[in-house]
Design an enzyme around this catalytic site. Sequence first.
Site, PDB file in Angstrom:
ATOM      1  CD1 TRP A  21       2.170 -19.077  -8.631  1.00  0.00           C
ATOM      2  CD2 TRP A  21       1.626 -21.091  -7.823  1.00  0.00           C
ATOM      3  NE1 TRP A  21       3.255 -19.558  -7.935  1.00  0.00           N
ATOM      4  CE2 TRP A  21       2.946 -20.789  -7.432  1.00  0.00           C
ATOM      5  CE3 TRP A  21       1.066 -22.298  -7.425  1.00  0.00           C
ATOM      6  CZ2 TRP A  21       3.720 -21.655  -6.654  1.00  0.00           C
ATOM      7  CZ3 TRP A  21       1.831 -23.160  -6.651  1.00  0.00           C
ATOM      8  CH2 TRP A  21       3.146 -22.841  -6.278  1.00  0.00           C
ATOM      9  CE1 TYR A  56       0.108 -23.798 -11.019  1.00  0.00           C
ATOM     10  CE2 TYR A  56      -1.802 -22.421 -11.357  1.00  0.00           C
ATOM     11  CZ  TYR A  56      -0.583 -22.898 -11.777  1.00  0.00           C
ATOM     12  OH  TYR A  56      -0.055 -22.450 -12.968  1.00  0.00           O
ATOM     13  CD  GLN A 165      -1.032 -21.406 -18.413  1.00  0.00           C
ATOM     14  OE1 GLN A 165      -0.501 -21.196 -17.312  1.00  0.00           O
ATOM     15  NE2 GLN A 165      -2.228 -21.942 -18.512  1.00  0.00           N
ATOM     16  CG  LEU A 196       2.168  -8.665 -13.549  1.00  0.00           C
ATOM     17  CD1 LEU A 196       1.292  -8.415 -12.327  1.00  0.00           C
ATOM     18  CD2 LEU A 196       2.270  -7.400 -14.407  1.00  0.00           C
ATOM     19  NE  ARG A 217       7.061 -13.221  -4.937  1.00  0.00           N
ATOM     20  CZ  ARG A 217       6.117 -12.303  -4.824  1.00  0.00           C
ATOM     21  NH1 ARG A 217       5.975 -11.374  -5.760  1.00  0.00           N
ATOM     22  NH2 ARG A 217       5.275 -12.297  -3.802  1.00  0.00           N
ATOM     23  CD  GLN A 275      -1.774  -7.663  -6.059  1.00  0.00           C
ATOM     24  OE1 GLN A 275      -1.969  -8.822  -6.398  1.00  0.00           O
ATOM     25  NE2 GLN A 275      -0.758  -7.309  -5.286  1.00  0.00           N
TER      26      GLN A 275
HETATM   27  N1  LIG Z   1       1.935 -23.056 -16.758  1.00  0.00           N
HETATM   28  C1  LIG Z   1       2.858 -22.736 -15.897  1.00  0.00           C
HETATM   29  O1  LIG Z   1       3.877 -23.417 -15.734  1.00  0.00           O
HETATM   30  C2  LIG Z   1       2.669 -21.492 -15.080  1.00  0.00           C
HETATM   31  C3  LIG Z   1       3.738 -20.946 -14.354  1.00  0.00           C
HETATM   32  C4  LIG Z   1       3.507 -19.763 -13.655  1.00  0.00           C
HETATM   33  C5  LIG Z   1       2.260 -19.173 -13.682  1.00  0.00           C
HETATM   34  N2  LIG Z   1       1.228 -19.738 -14.382  1.00  0.00           N
HETATM   35  C6  LIG Z   1      -0.127 -19.133 -14.443  1.00  0.00           C
HETATM   36  O2  LIG Z   1      -0.012 -17.750 -14.750  1.00  0.00           O
HETATM   37  C7  LIG Z   1      -0.591 -16.984 -13.700  1.00  0.00           C
HETATM   38  C8  LIG Z   1       0.168 -15.677 -13.536  1.00  0.00           C
HETATM   39  O3  LIG Z   1       1.494 -15.922 -13.093  1.00  0.00           O
HETATM   40  P1  LIG Z   1       1.941 -15.712 -11.565  1.00  0.00           P
HETATM   41  O4  LIG Z   1       0.719 -15.521 -10.737  1.00  0.00           O
HETATM   42  O5  LIG Z   1       2.833 -16.810 -11.206  1.00  0.00           O
HETATM   43  O6  LIG Z   1       2.813 -14.400 -11.654  1.00  0.00           O
HETATM   44  P2  LIG Z   1       2.538 -12.901 -12.171  1.00  0.00           P
HETATM   45  O7  LIG Z   1       1.156 -12.773 -12.702  1.00  0.00           O
HETATM   46  O8  LIG Z   1       3.672 -12.536 -13.032  1.00  0.00           O
HETATM   47  O9  LIG Z   1       2.660 -12.084 -10.804  1.00  0.00           O
HETATM   48  C9  LIG Z   1       1.641 -12.190  -9.837  1.00  0.00           C
HETATM   49  C10 LIG Z   1       2.057 -11.483  -8.567  1.00  0.00           C
HETATM   50  O10 LIG Z   1       2.408 -10.127  -8.811  1.00  0.00           O
HETATM   51  C11 LIG Z   1       1.912  -9.282  -7.767  1.00  0.00           C
HETATM   52  N3  LIG Z   1       0.913  -8.385  -8.388  1.00  0.00           N
HETATM   53  C12 LIG Z   1      -0.093  -8.726  -9.245  1.00  0.00           C
HETATM   54  N4  LIG Z   1      -0.790  -7.646  -9.614  1.00  0.00           N
HETATM   55  C13 LIG Z   1      -0.248  -6.595  -9.012  1.00  0.00           C
HETATM   56  C14 LIG Z   1      -0.538  -5.210  -8.996  1.00  0.00           C
HETATM   57  N5  LIG Z   1      -1.558  -4.717  -9.701  1.00  0.00           N
HETATM   58  N6  LIG Z   1       0.246  -4.397  -8.246  1.00  0.00           N
HETATM   59  C15 LIG Z   1       1.273  -4.895  -7.535  1.00  0.00           C
HETATM   60  N7  LIG Z   1       1.597  -6.204  -7.481  1.00  0.00           N
HETATM   61  C16 LIG Z   1       0.847  -7.056  -8.223  1.00  0.00           C
HETATM   62  C17 LIG Z   1       1.246 -10.213  -6.734  1.00  0.00           C
HETATM   63  O11 LIG Z   1       2.201 -10.663  -5.769  1.00  0.00           O
HETATM   64  P3  LIG Z   1       2.784  -9.754  -4.581  1.00  0.00           P
HETATM   65  O12 LIG Z   1       1.710  -8.744  -4.253  1.00  0.00           O
HETATM   66  O13 LIG Z   1       3.106 -10.688  -3.495  1.00  0.00           O
HETATM   67  O14 LIG Z   1       4.039  -9.161  -5.185  1.00  0.00           O
HETATM   68  C18 LIG Z   1       0.881 -11.409  -7.580  1.00  0.00           C
HETATM   69  O15 LIG Z   1       0.799 -12.581  -6.828  1.00  0.00           O
HETATM   70  C19 LIG Z   1      -0.504 -17.923 -12.497  1.00  0.00           C
HETATM   71  O16 LIG Z   1      -1.309 -17.503 -11.431  1.00  0.00           O
HETATM   72  C20 LIG Z   1      -0.886 -19.215 -13.134  1.00  0.00           C
HETATM   73  O17 LIG Z   1      -2.281 -19.274 -13.366  1.00  0.00           O
HETATM   74  C21 LIG Z   1       1.430 -20.884 -15.087  1.00  0.00           C
END
Ligand SMILES: NC(=O)c1ccc[n+]([C@@H]2O[C@H](COP(=O)([O-])OP(=O)(O)OC[C@H]3O[C@@H](n4cnc5c(N)ncnc54)[C@H](OP(=O)(O)O)[C@@H]3O)[C@@H](O)[C@H]2O)c1
Length: 301
Positions: A21, A56, A165, A196, A217, A275
């Site tokens: 995403w 996405y 999921q 996260l 966000r 990351q």
């Molecule tokens: N099915 C659904 O409805 C649904 C909904 C949401 C997500 N998803 C899936 O789940 C995946 C994960 O969720 P998400 O990407 O929304 O959120 P997440 O994994 O909770 O957070 C990702 C964000 O955290 C920060 N980050 C990641 N690793 C890091 C690190 N090592 N150190 C510091 N900051 C870090 C980055 O943003 P910054 O650097 O800008 O802070 C990154 O974009 C998605 O990509 C998608 O494939 C599915």
Amino acid sequence: MERRRLGKDGQALPVIGFGAWPIGGGMGEVDERAAIRTLHHALDSGVTLIDTAEAYRTSEDVIGRALSEWPGKREDVFLATKVRGADLSRAHVMEATENSLRALRTGYVDLLQAHSWDAQHPIDETMRAFDDLVRAGKVRYIGVSNFSAQQMAAAWATRPFHSLQPRYNLLDRQIEAEILPYCERRGIGVLAHSPLAKGLLTGKYDPDHRFPAEDERSRMPRFQGEEYRRQLATAARQQAWAQERGHTLVELAIAWVLAHPAMTVCLCGAKSPEQVDEHVRAAGWRLTPAERDEVSRLSER
Ligand SMILES: NC(=O)c1ccc[n+]([C@@H]2O[C@H](COP(=O)([O-])OP(=O)(O)OC[C@H]3O[C@@H](n4cnc5c(N)ncnc54)[C@H](OP(=O)(O)O)[C@@H]3O)[C@@H](O)[C@H]2O)c1
């Protein structure tokens, strides 16, 4: 990297999946070359499961381009995508899948998921369309996302499926009561999203941080005012616990998700190779059940 089987009889998958995403631009702009570099680094590091969706933005296109430039084989990658829940009619499922295949530059996806429950169309229409795609060789496994236990039961009555999921992280634990036990009983694999809490569990944001308008966000209530402050305070307790043990909050957040017995894969969003490296390190940290309980209690105070 550790691998776990998807559902009862699915493929063994790496426990860290690449959440695609952010590279579609939904959490702030990501330069396409940086996105491709990040994805290549993930694949080369053993993060060979990629999760994307019709919804996405540019994500599927960027993945298609990245895969066409990657020297590895298509069969070494597990591609998961989703059809948007706003329209799970047969016609839309078929059209969306063809669009996904074109964008991803592939003849099949490994996992096709219903993104969320669609109250406008009967679930058996959706599941039958998914089943036809499996028979046609365009999809290997099918799954659902953001479904309740009741909604999963309705889907299961038409056709068994391999995965759910749901959102799951240290700050979002609603699925523990009913949904995860249902998955364990049925042998449904679980791919946790938002581990996260979209950055709340990274330890890098403070209450005065303002996200740019194009970043989702900037519109989320949990990133505003008192609620934002409260979530960050909880995360700070968890960060201290991790640091006392020589780990980061990101590593703890992922290790905690993976230590739940129902869990198959933790889908981590990433914008840079660094990351991804931290996500991979997290997979090597096994929390004991007692440690996991202790960390869980830190978010209950
Ligand atoms: N099915 C659904 O409805 C649904 C909904 C949401 C997500 N998803 C899936 O789940 C995946 C994960 O969720 P998400 O990407 O929304 O959120 P997440 O994994 O909770 O957070 C990702 C964000 O955290 C920060 N980050 C990641 N690793 C890091 C690190 N090592 N150190 C510091 N900051 C870090 C980055 O943003 P910054 O650097 O800008 O802070 C990154 O974009 C998605 O990509 C998608 O494939 C599915």
